[in-house]
Design a protein around this motif. Structure first.
Motif, PDB file in Angstrom:
ATOM      1  N   PRO A 158       0.813  -1.227   0.000  1.00 50.24           N
ATOM      2  CA  PRO A 158       0.000   0.000   0.000  1.00 50.24           C
ATOM      3  C   PRO A 158       0.844   1.274   0.000  1.00 50.24           C
ATOM      4  N   LYS A 159       1.982   1.245   0.684  1.00 45.54           N
ATOM      5  CA  LYS A 159       2.859   2.415   0.718  1.00 45.54           C
ATOM      6  C   LYS A 159       3.510   2.635  -0.644  1.00 45.54           C
ATOM      7  N   ALA A 211       2.097   1.729  -3.457  1.00 41.26           N
ATOM      8  CA  ALA A 211       1.003   2.179  -4.324  1.00 41.26           C
ATOM      9  C   ALA A 211       0.805   3.688  -4.234  1.00 41.26           C
ATOM     10  N   GLU A 212       1.051   4.249  -3.061  1.00 41.66           N
ATOM     11  CA  GLU A 212       0.870   5.690  -2.867  1.00 41.66           C
ATOM     12  C   GLU A 212       1.825   6.516  -3.725  1.00 41.66           C
ATOM     13  N   ARG A 231      -3.292   1.073  -9.631  1.00 38.52           N
ATOM     14  CA  ARG A 231      -3.518   1.424  -8.221  1.00 38.52           C
ATOM     15  C   ARG A 231      -2.948   0.373  -7.287  1.00 38.52           C
ATOM     16  N   GLU A 259      -4.219  -2.388  -6.590  1.00 36.16           N
ATOM     17  CA  GLU A 259      -5.291  -3.124  -5.933  1.00 36.16           C
ATOM     18  C   GLU A 259      -5.318  -4.560  -6.443  1.00 36.16           C
TER      19      GLU A 259
END
Length: 402
Positions: free
Chosen positions: A61-62, A64-65, A133, A135
């Motif tokens: 997730p980090k 992806a940011e 993204r 995801e």
């Protein structure tokens, strides 16, 4: 670092020829945000994951940011960055860790690249946004247990039955396959013999469909934090709608491989830079016989030659980007870059390990990770020998392997 400092003072980093002066403000910003992520998030935790042979899911997730997945791909929520910026992403991630860079390269380069190059517009719109993204994570299933260097001879088969294809075979060394949401599977059409590409889908909540069984390979000495699988494929059914419409032969796959082979050269540069800078730092701190070892002739000779090799790799990588931008990149060019960069980087990390002595064997000093990971880089996406034969064929006009 200023140009004056580079010319007249101590050389504190690897960029002795000031190649980074060519970067645009946007390229520099992309490089710096990835470098910050590596320094603050990746390096502090990766040794533990590497030693346990586990993947750091917590970092996805980090990552992806940063909005870097897809790198150069235009549209469908991909960043559409310059090719040089895309190269710098690989360099910076590899400076941190090879396993994490491979995870990203498989997802962003091979899986997303396959969809972008060989998928229809509808298929791109269907899959790329969620992958951009992060995801949905991608994998690229080409290599087989009996077909590595001769991947063109793959035996996994695909038989059309109405609106579905039935796949049978096996794959090996497939990064991300055990946890991916989209797996690009290459198989040979049982009717016309041509290689086709299929996208296996699963939702985050579901297990893989019947007929697809990945088993994570154990006991690796390098790239330990990237999960690579052996896959058994038995009567796996994939809809015709999931066949990439623009993949009709192995020549189409080669478009993906040629584009991503440069990524292996960029990764080699990242490993070499990291090992060189670790060796410079250690040479300035380690005291033996009453002096820092960096004051001894043999160490300085090694550091000078390491810097020369790092610079050579970097110049080749930057030229590779130029050729790609000009539409002139060929398979032999990509092969030469991979062959030369991997060979030089392998020597650089080995020499760094030697400078660190026994301490170079410890994960806490990072060089050991780069050393064993470079053994993998030296082999994957085409061994040194195979790359040399591709270049040799372009020189002589005679193929030595097919």
């Amino acid at each position: 670092m200023t140009k004056t400092a580079a010319k007249n003072g101590v050389q504190p980093d690897h960029d002795i020829y000031l190649l980074d002066d060519q970067l645009t403000a946007e390229e520099r910003a992309i490089r710096d945000k990835v470098r910050t992520f590596v320094a603050e998030e990746l390096i502090p935790v990766i040794n533990d994951y590497w030693e346990r042979a586990e993947f750091p899911y917590e970092l996805v997730p980090k990552l992806a940011e940063l909005n870097i997945a897809g790198t150069v791909i235009q549209g469908n929520e991909c960043p559409g960055m310059s090719r040089l910026a895309g190269a710098l992403v690989s360099v910076e991630l590899a400076r941190g860790d090879g396993s994490f860079n491979t995870f990203f390269g498989v997802h962003s380069g091979l899986a997303m690249g396959s969809i972008n190059i060989m998928g229809s517009e509808k298929q791109k719109q269907r899959w790329l946004p969620a992958m951009a993204r992060m995801e949905r994570i991608g994998a690229f299933a080409l290599t087989e247990p009996d077909h590595g260097s001769d991947s063109v001879a793959l035996e996994t088969s695909a038989r059309r039955e109405g609106d579905e294809w039935v796949l049978n075979g096996a794959k090996r060394w497939i990064g991300n396959a055990s946890h991916a949401h989209h797996v690009i599977i290459y198989a040979r059409d049982a009717e016309d013999g041509q290689v086709k590409a299929f996208v296996l889908e699963r939702t985050p909540e579901d297990d893989f469909p019947q007929g697809f069984k990945p088993t994570v390979i154990q006991g690796k000495i390098g790239k330990r934090a990237i999960l690579q699988s052996q896959i058994a494929i038995e009567d796996l059914r994939i809809p015709e709608a999931n066949r990439l419409q623009r993949c009709n032969s192995f020549k189409d796959i080669n478009k993906v491989l040629t584009a991503t082979r440069g990524g292996v050269a960029y990764e080699s540069l990242g490993h070499a830079i990291a090992a060189y800078e670790d060796a410079v730092r250690y040479a300035g701190e380690r005291v033996q016989f009453g002096r820092t070892i960096g004051s001894y002739q043999l160490v300085q000779n090694n550091l000078a030659n390491m810097l020369a090799e790092v610079t050579s790799i970097k110049q080749m990588c930057f030229r590779l980007v130029d050729l790609h931008n000009q539409g002139e990149l060929t398979s032999p060019m990509a092969s030469m870059a991979k062959m030369s960069a991997a060979k030089k980087a392998r020597w650089v990390v080995s020499t760094a390990r030697d400078i660190l002595g026994g301490n170079g064997l410890l994960l806490e000093n990072n060089v050991a990770r780069h050393l064993t990971d470079m053994e993998v880089v030296y082999t994957y996406e085409g061994t040194d020998s195979m790359q040399s034969l591709i270049v040799g064929r372009s020189i002589t006009g005679v193929s030595a392997f097919v």
